[in-house]
Design a protein around this motif. Structure first.
Motif, PDB file in Angstrom:
ATOM      1  N   ASP A  36       2.486   9.820  -0.389  1.00 36.84           N
ATOM      2  CA  ASP A  36       3.698   9.587  -1.181  1.00 36.84           C
ATOM      3  C   ASP A  36       3.433   8.736  -2.417  1.00 36.84           C
ATOM      4  O   ASP A  36       4.361   8.399  -3.160  1.00 36.84           O
ATOM      5  CB  ASP A  36       4.802   8.950  -0.328  1.00 36.84           C
ATOM      6  N   ARG A  37       2.170   8.376  -2.644  1.00 37.90           N
ATOM      7  CA  ARG A  37       1.738   7.578  -3.795  1.00 37.90           C
ATOM      8  C   ARG A  37       2.465   6.223  -3.871  1.00 37.90           C
ATOM      9  O   ARG A  37       2.688   5.688  -4.949  1.00 37.90           O
ATOM     10  CB  ARG A  37       1.937   8.353  -5.101  1.00 37.90           C
ATOM     11  N   GLY A  38       2.816   5.694  -2.713  1.00 42.67           N
ATOM     12  CA  GLY A  38       3.609   4.466  -2.686  1.00 42.67           C
ATOM     13  C   GLY A  38       2.839   3.216  -2.311  1.00 42.67           C
ATOM     14  O   GLY A  38       3.462   2.172  -2.087  1.00 42.67           O
ATOM     15  N   ASN A  39       1.513   3.282  -2.248  1.00 35.75           N
ATOM     16  CA  ASN A  39       0.740   2.113  -1.786  1.00 35.75           C
ATOM     17  C   ASN A  39      -0.214   1.584  -2.860  1.00 35.75           C
ATOM     18  O   ASN A  39      -1.221   0.943  -2.557  1.00 35.75           O
ATOM     19  CB  ASN A  39      -0.057   2.461  -0.523  1.00 35.75           C
ATOM     20  N   ALA A  40       0.113   1.819  -4.134  1.00 34.13           N
ATOM     21  CA  ALA A  40      -0.796   1.430  -5.215  1.00 34.13           C
ATOM     22  C   ALA A  40      -0.506   0.009  -5.712  1.00 34.13           C
ATOM     23  O   ALA A  40       0.646  -0.374  -5.906  1.00 34.13           O
ATOM     24  CB  ALA A  40      -0.694   2.418  -6.372  1.00 34.13           C
ATOM     25  N   ILE A  41      -1.558  -0.737  -5.921  1.00 37.61           N
ATOM     26  CA  ILE A  41      -1.496  -2.090  -6.483  1.00 37.61           C
ATOM     27  C   ILE A  41      -2.367  -2.117  -7.731  1.00 37.61           C
ATOM     28  O   ILE A  41      -3.499  -1.615  -7.718  1.00 37.61           O
ATOM     29  CB  ILE A  41      -1.987  -3.128  -5.461  1.00 37.61           C
ATOM     30  N   VAL A  42      -1.850  -2.678  -8.810  1.00 37.52           N
ATOM     31  CA  VAL A  42      -2.635  -2.847 -10.037  1.00 37.52           C
ATOM     32  C   VAL A  42      -3.067  -4.303 -10.137  1.00 37.52           C
ATOM     33  O   VAL A  42      -2.257  -5.217 -10.009  1.00 37.52           O
ATOM     34  CB  VAL A  42      -1.828  -2.415 -11.287  1.00 37.52           C
ATOM     35  N   TYR A  43      -4.362  -4.501 -10.391  1.00 37.07           N
ATOM     36  CA  TYR A  43      -4.979  -5.833 -10.377  1.00 37.07           C
ATOM     37  C   TYR A  43      -5.899  -5.942 -11.604  1.00 37.07           C
ATOM     38  O   TYR A  43      -7.100  -5.735 -11.501  1.00 37.07           O
ATOM     39  CB  TYR A  43      -5.738  -5.967  -9.051  1.00 37.07           C
ATOM     40  N   PRO A  44      -5.335  -6.247 -12.793  1.00 37.20           N
ATOM     41  CA  PRO A  44      -6.117  -6.230 -14.031  1.00 37.20           C
ATOM     42  C   PRO A  44      -7.171  -7.339 -14.090  1.00 37.20           C
ATOM     43  O   PRO A  44      -7.076  -8.363 -13.413  1.00 37.20           O
ATOM     44  CB  PRO A  44      -5.060  -6.444 -15.129  1.00 37.20           C
ATOM     45  N   THR A  45      -8.159  -7.126 -14.953  1.00 41.73           N
ATOM     46  CA  THR A  45      -9.214  -8.119 -15.158  1.00 41.73           C
ATOM     47  C   THR A  45      -8.740  -9.238 -16.076  1.00 41.73           C
ATOM     48  O   THR A  45      -7.623  -9.217 -16.593  1.00 41.73           O
ATOM     49  CB  THR A  45     -10.474  -7.463 -15.738  1.00 41.73           C
ATOM     50  N   TRP A  46      -9.609 -10.223 -16.319  1.00 41.58           N
ATOM     51  CA  TRP A  46      -9.283 -11.454 -17.027  1.00 41.58           C
ATOM     52  C   TRP A  46     -10.197 -11.607 -18.242  1.00 41.58           C
ATOM     53  O   TRP A  46     -10.987 -10.714 -18.544  1.00 41.58           O
ATOM     54  CB  TRP A  46      -9.418 -12.643 -16.077  1.00 41.58           C
ATOM     55  N   TYR A  47     -10.104 -12.737 -18.924  1.00 41.60           N
ATOM     56  CA  TYR A  47     -10.891 -12.963 -20.140  1.00 41.60           C
ATOM     57  C   TYR A  47     -12.386 -12.822 -19.852  1.00 41.60           C
ATOM     58  O   TYR A  47     -12.956 -13.648 -19.144  1.00 41.60           O
ATOM     59  CB  TYR A  47     -10.600 -14.348 -20.717  1.00 41.60           C
ATOM     60  N   SER A  48     -12.974 -11.789 -20.382  1.00 45.52           N
ATOM     61  CA  SER A  48     -14.389 -11.431 -20.255  1.00 45.52           C
ATOM     62  C   SER A  48     -14.742 -10.853 -18.890  1.00 45.52           C
ATOM     63  O   SER A  48     -15.876 -10.395 -18.688  1.00 45.52           O
ATOM     64  CB  SER A  48     -15.313 -12.617 -20.563  1.00 45.52           C
ATOM     65  N   GLY A  49     -13.820 -10.845 -17.933  1.00 45.92           N
ATOM     66  CA  GLY A  49     -14.120 -10.367 -16.593  1.00 45.92           C
ATOM     67  C   GLY A  49     -14.264  -8.854 -16.532  1.00 45.92           C
ATOM     68  O   GLY A  49     -13.646  -8.117 -17.296  1.00 45.92           O
ATOM     69  N   ARG A  50     -15.093  -8.395 -15.602  1.00 46.34           N
ATOM     70  CA  ARG A  50     -15.267  -6.972 -15.321  1.00 46.34           C
ATOM     71  C   ARG A  50     -14.775  -6.674 -13.901  1.00 46.34           C
ATOM     72  O   ARG A  50     -14.614  -7.603 -13.113  1.00 46.34           O
ATOM     73  CB  ARG A  50     -16.751  -6.586 -15.468  1.00 46.34           C
ATOM     74  N   HIS A  51     -14.558  -5.428 -13.582  1.00 43.88           N
ATOM     75  CA  HIS A  51     -13.874  -5.091 -12.327  1.00 43.88           C
ATOM     76  C   HIS A  51     -14.540  -5.710 -11.103  1.00 43.88           C
ATOM     77  O   HIS A  51     -13.851  -6.164 -10.190  1.00 43.88           O
ATOM     78  CB  HIS A  51     -13.758  -3.572 -12.161  1.00 43.88           C
ATOM     79  N   TRP A  52     -15.868  -5.749 -11.059  1.00 39.79           N
ATOM     80  CA  TRP A  52     -16.529  -6.289  -9.874  1.00 39.79           C
ATOM     81  C   TRP A  52     -16.275  -7.787  -9.707  1.00 39.79           C
ATOM     82  O   TRP A  52     -16.426  -8.315  -8.613  1.00 39.79           O
ATOM     83  CB  TRP A  52     -18.024  -5.980  -9.906  1.00 39.79           C
TER      84      TRP A  52
END
Length: 337
Positions: A36-52
């Motif tokens: 149902d596509r209802g379990n998505a969370i968005v967690y953006p990066t920070w100043y100079s940060g990369r996803h890992w």
């Protein structure tokens, strides 16, 4: 790093009018999107940060559990993976890369979420530092879509004091003769090391240094910490033009600059429908708790919960297990509401 995917934005027009042609947004996902596509969370990066560098808050048994949620970590424009001065071809390369706003970042992320994944609602948006600024922006740009927000150690509007701090970082980077007005061929290492020293006085609190807490991180002296942690941080594949692009984004962050609000930050905050758990750090020198207490009075369903302790801004950086547990507990409670 190749452990990520890329969303092609095409000709992406920024808030101030420039168009990045062939723009792209780098991202990584954790977990599986529900039918149902209802379990998505968005967690953006920070100043100079990369996803890992966001992964410390993701894991089995944590609030951001990939066995339960589909967690999307989009890389900020300017961070070296998404479209940035360091990877954009002429004429918008290096020193000519255009100004990017928080609104632009969220506009790109919204396209990723809706066009790539077909997601119509988000149970949560969360983030640290500039990731917190993007979290606020998500709630203002798309109030009908965002159900909960949890910005930690960040703000909805950059304060004048924070702006001045960033001027010192900018001055350190650009004062290096090797910077060459942004047209350098080799990294301006002296400027990067100087910026690291400026940052060192702000990232952690006075009490952190007084109590020699850096020893808990494995550093044997103050100078060892300044070189090993801070200079190492800025020399870890962080490009000066990229840093300046994200610095401009940070300095000019203000949800009131969202189209339709004419610079009215209070009106923008009042438009937020999401339940908000705002977690500033007790001794954060960038984003002190009083700033977020000001913001929350304009949000209909908001709460401020202060992260205690001496770690300052880096209470939100995944360095201290006690702070991580505090943030994780807040996210868990918010998601269960």
């Amino acid at each position: 790093m190749t452990d990520h995917e890329t969303f092609e934005l095409g000709d992406f027009t920024l808030q101030h009018g420039a168009t990045l042609r062939g723009a792209r947004l780098a991202y990584k996902t954790y977990g599986t999107l529900a039918p149902d596509r209802g379990n998505a969370i968005v967690y953006p990066t920070w100043y100079s940060g990369r996803h890992w560098e966001n992964e410390w808050l993701i894991g089995p048994g944590m609030a951001l559990d990939p066995d339960r949620y589909f967690i999307i970590v989009p890389n900020m424009l300017g961070n070296g993976l998404s479209s940035s001065p360091s990877n954009t071809p002429p004429p918008y390369d290096r020193a000519r890369f255009p100004d990017v706003t928080m609104y632009d970042n969220v506009a790109a992320q919204h396209r990723l979420v809706t066009e790539r994944f077909g997601i119509e609602r988000l149970p949560l948006v969360t983030g640290w530092s500039m990731g917190a600024g993007q979290t606020y922006q998500w709630a203002v740009s798309h109030p009908e879509m965002v159900e909960r927000i949890a910005p930690f150690c960040g703000s909805s509007k950059t304060s004048p004091h924070n702006f001045v701090f960033l001027e010192s970082v900018k001055a350190a980077l650009t004062a290096d003769a090797a910077f060459a007005n942004g047209w350098y061929e080799t990294p301006p290492v002296t400027g990067l090391r100087a910026a690291a020293r400026v940052y060192a006085g702000w990232g952690f609190s006075q009490a952190f240094y007084w109590d020699h807490v850096y020893r808990q991180m494995g550093f044997t002296s103050l100078e060892d910490f300044l070189v090993g942690f801070w200079e190492g941080f800025f020399l870890d594949d962080r490009d000066a033009n990229n840093l300046l692009t994200m610095l401009w984004t940070w300095q000019n962050a203000d949800v009131g600059r969202t189209p339709g609000f004419d610079g009215d930050t209070v009106a923008a905050l009042a438009s937020i429908r999401a339940r908000a758990l705002i977690m500033p750090a007790e001794k954060d020198l960038y984003f002190p708790p009083e700033d977020e207490k000001w913001a929350v009075q304009h949000i209909a369903n908001g709460e401020v919960r202060v992260i205690p302790g001496v770690w300052g801004h880096f209470a939100g950086g995944g360095q201290n297990p006690e702070d991580t547990a505090f943030i994780d507990a807040g996210l868990r409670e918010l998601l269960s509401s």
